[in-house]
Each structure stands twice: as C-alpha cells, then as structure tokens.
Design a protein around this motif. Structure first.
Motif, PDB file in Angstrom:
ATOM      1  N   ALA A  22       0.864  -1.177   0.000  1.00 12.19           N
ATOM      2  CA  ALA A  22       0.000   0.000   0.000  1.00 12.19           C
ATOM      3  C   ALA A  22       0.902   1.229   0.000  1.00 12.19           C
ATOM      4  CB  ALA A  22      -0.918   0.009   1.228  1.00 12.19           C
ATOM      5  N   PRO A  23       0.413   2.368  -0.466  1.00 10.03           N
ATOM      6  CA  PRO A  23       1.241   3.581  -0.426  1.00 10.03           C
ATOM      7  C   PRO A  23       1.707   3.881   0.999  1.00 10.03           C
ATOM      8  CG  PRO A  23      -0.681   3.929  -1.807  1.00 10.03           C
ATOM      9  CD  PRO A  23      -0.887   2.614  -1.123  1.00 10.03           C
ATOM     10  N   GLY A  24       3.020   3.958   1.198  1.00 17.85           N
ATOM     11  CA  GLY A  24       3.589   4.217   2.517  1.00 17.85           C
ATOM     12  C   GLY A  24       3.923   2.975   3.311  1.00 17.85           C
ATOM     13  N   ALA A  25       3.494   1.791   2.842  1.00 17.31           N
ATOM     14  CA  ALA A  25       3.797   0.525   3.515  1.00 17.31           C
ATOM     15  C   ALA A  25       4.877  -0.207   2.728  1.00 17.31           C
ATOM     16  CB  ALA A  25       2.555  -0.339   3.626  1.00 17.31           C
ATOM     17  N   VAL A  26       5.922  -0.654   3.421  1.00 18.10           N
ATOM     18  CA  VAL A  26       7.050  -1.329   2.778  1.00 18.10           C
ATOM     19  C   VAL A  26       7.370  -2.598   3.552  1.00 18.10           C
ATOM     20  CG1 VAL A  26       9.473  -1.167   2.077  1.00 18.10           C
ATOM     21  CG2 VAL A  26       8.014   0.872   1.980  1.00 18.10           C
ATOM     22  N   LEU A  27       7.435  -3.722   2.839  1.00 16.00           N
ATOM     23  CA  LEU A  27       7.818  -5.008   3.421  1.00 16.00           C
ATOM     24  C   LEU A  27       9.200  -5.379   2.897  1.00 16.00           C
ATOM     25  CD1 LEU A  27       7.326  -7.720   4.894  1.00 16.00           C
ATOM     26  CD2 LEU A  27       6.105  -8.500   2.844  1.00 16.00           C
ATOM     27  N   LEU A  28      10.140  -5.600   3.822  1.00 16.23           N
ATOM     28  CA  LEU A  28      11.487  -6.041   3.472  1.00 16.23           C
ATOM     29  C   LEU A  28      11.687  -7.432   4.071  1.00 16.23           C
ATOM     30  CD1 LEU A  28      13.580  -2.777   4.073  1.00 16.23           C
ATOM     31  CD2 LEU A  28      12.606  -3.628   1.933  1.00 16.23           C
ATOM     32  N   PRO A  29      11.515  -8.485   3.283  1.00 14.97           N
ATOM     33  CA  PRO A  29      11.657  -9.859   3.805  1.00 14.97           C
ATOM     34  C   PRO A  29      13.088 -10.144   4.253  1.00 14.97           C
ATOM     35  CG  PRO A  29      10.496  -9.839   1.700  1.00 14.97           C
ATOM     36  CD  PRO A  29      11.087  -8.479   1.879  1.00 14.97           C
ATOM     37  N   GLY A  30      13.220 -10.887   5.358  1.00 13.21           N
ATOM     38  CA  GLY A  30      14.531 -11.313   5.828  1.00 13.21           C
ATOM     39  C   GLY A  30      15.457 -10.184   6.194  1.00 13.21           C
ATOM     40  N   TRP A  31      14.909  -9.069   6.611  1.00 14.63           N
ATOM     41  CA  TRP A  31      15.736  -7.896   6.947  1.00 14.63           C
ATOM     42  C   TRP A  31      16.653  -8.185   8.139  1.00 14.63           C
ATOM     43  CZ3 TRP A  31      15.845  -4.041  10.925  1.00 14.63           C
ATOM     44  CH2 TRP A  31      16.491  -2.855  10.577  1.00 14.63           C
TER      45      TRP A  31
END
Length: 235
Positions: A22-31
């Motif tokens: 979504a705009p403004g939502a960021v998922l970084l897998p395995g961070w």
C-alpha cells in the motif's frame, strides 16, 4: 541490508523480494539475519521479566486479548500511554538498540523518499511494544491512533510466521491485503498507510526456525509517541 533468514519456510527472502502492499507501507523480507533474530529474542526474554514485564491485557469490553505484551519507553493500555506499567512499577526504558534498529529500518524502507513520508526523515522513536502470540492467538483489525504523531510504525517479526491483514484507513471491512510475515521480516507503514486498519488473522505454528528456541510468534513494534516527559496520552 541484513541477510536472509536460514531455514524456516520454503522460499528465500531474496526470492520474495521487497514489496509495497500500500502507499507508505514497505515489506522487506529477511531484513533481520539469524544472529540479529537470536539477539532480539534474548532481549525480549529480559524485557518480559517482572517488574513491568509481560502481561495480559483486558479490554474495556471486559474481554482479554489473546496476545500478551510488554511495553518499553511508555506503557500502552487501552487506549493511551502512561509511565506506570500494569503492576504499578515504572515502565522499562526504551532500549538504545531498538532506537538504532528502528531508525535504520525507516531509512532502509524509504531511502531517498523519506522526506515524502510524514515523520520519516526526522524519526525519533521512543516506544516499543512487544507482543507474544502463543499458538491460536490473533489480533483484530485496529488503527494505531494512540500516538500524537503520524511518524511511521516499524514492525519486526520473530518466530512463527503469521497472516497479517493490512486494510484501509476508513473501515475494518474490505479492501484489504493479506501478507505472510515470516521471522526476520520488516514491515514499515507510514504516510497514507500510517492509520490503516491492520491485524493478525492467524499464526502458522511450527514455521519458526528451531534455533530461535521460541514457541509462537514475537512482534516488536516501534513508534514515536509525540508525548513529552510527564505527559500521558489518551484518546
């Protein structure tokens, strides 16, 4: 960026890739790599110890939340913040390691776009809420509106994977997006997504890396309160 998590469910973090649900939502897998996860699990165990430790939360309706939690920096209660924990003792301080981690999380999530996201470029976190989800626990859709700022929320997942529901800002009903959050994943939501309804539909028991020694799921959310010392926030 920290490396991928070894073991756990099939599919590497690199294969899953960065996502913006979504705009403004960021998922970084395995961070968070495996060592970082182990350190955070150990830290959570210390934070969970009394006084001002892990506790169950009773809602104003009288029901008990299925997760247990511990707050750091400010103590969350339905629906506000104060400096005394559930047992009447002072809340534990907000840890410097979470301050550093959350600032880096926001920087990694938004990069050069940080100035376009409210509160991201000047992010000053001062609250962490650690939720423990035993098998069968979930969290209904809600908005994080108890802070006096629209700065981003940083969410770190440890242990069992879960189905995380990211909704819209107007209602608990559709449209929403379901995401699988795995151990080590980072989710940051700010800007237009900051006040989106969100929750955990279910956890996925047995998906954690056994090396963590963790039963269930831990979720660490880091926020900026917008509160001053000696002040209490209520909504």
């Amino acid at each position: 960026m920290p490396g991928a998590v070894p073991g756990g469910r099939s599919g590497s973090a690199a294969a899953r890739g960065r996502a913006e649900p979504a705009p403004g939502a960021v998922l970084l897998p395995g961070w968070l790599d495996a060592d970082a996860q182990l350190r955070l699990v150990a830290a959570c165990r210390e934070w969970a110890r009394p006084p001002a430790g892990l506790h169950a939360v009773r809602m104003p309706t009288g029901g008990m939340m299925s997760v247990r939690m511990v707050s750091l920096g400010w103590h969350w209660y339905p629906y506000g913040y104060r400096k005394d924990a559930e047992d009447g003792t002072p809340v534990k301080p907000f840890p410097p390691e979470l301050d550093r981690l959350a600032r880096r999380a926001v920087a990694d999530a938004y990069g050069t776009d940080a100035r376009q996201i409210a509160g991201a470029a000047s992010y000053e976190p001062d609250i962490a809420i650690v939720n423990h989800y035993p098998h069968g626990a979930k969290m209904g859709l809600h908005q994080d509106r108890d802070e006096r700022t629209d700065a981003p929320v940083v969410s770190l997942s440890l242990g069992d994977a879960c189905v995380f529901r990211l909704g819209n800002t107007e209602t608990r009903t559709r449209p929403w997006t379901d995401l699988e959050l795995r151990s080590g994943d980072l989710l940051v939501f700010g800007g237009p997504a900051r006040f989106a309804y969100h929750g955990v539909v279910r956890t996925l028991p047995g998906t954690a890396d056994p090396a963590l020694g963790l039963v269930g799921r831990l979720n660490i959310t880091v926020r900026q309160s917008g509160l001053e010392a000696g002040e209490a926030g209520e909504t």
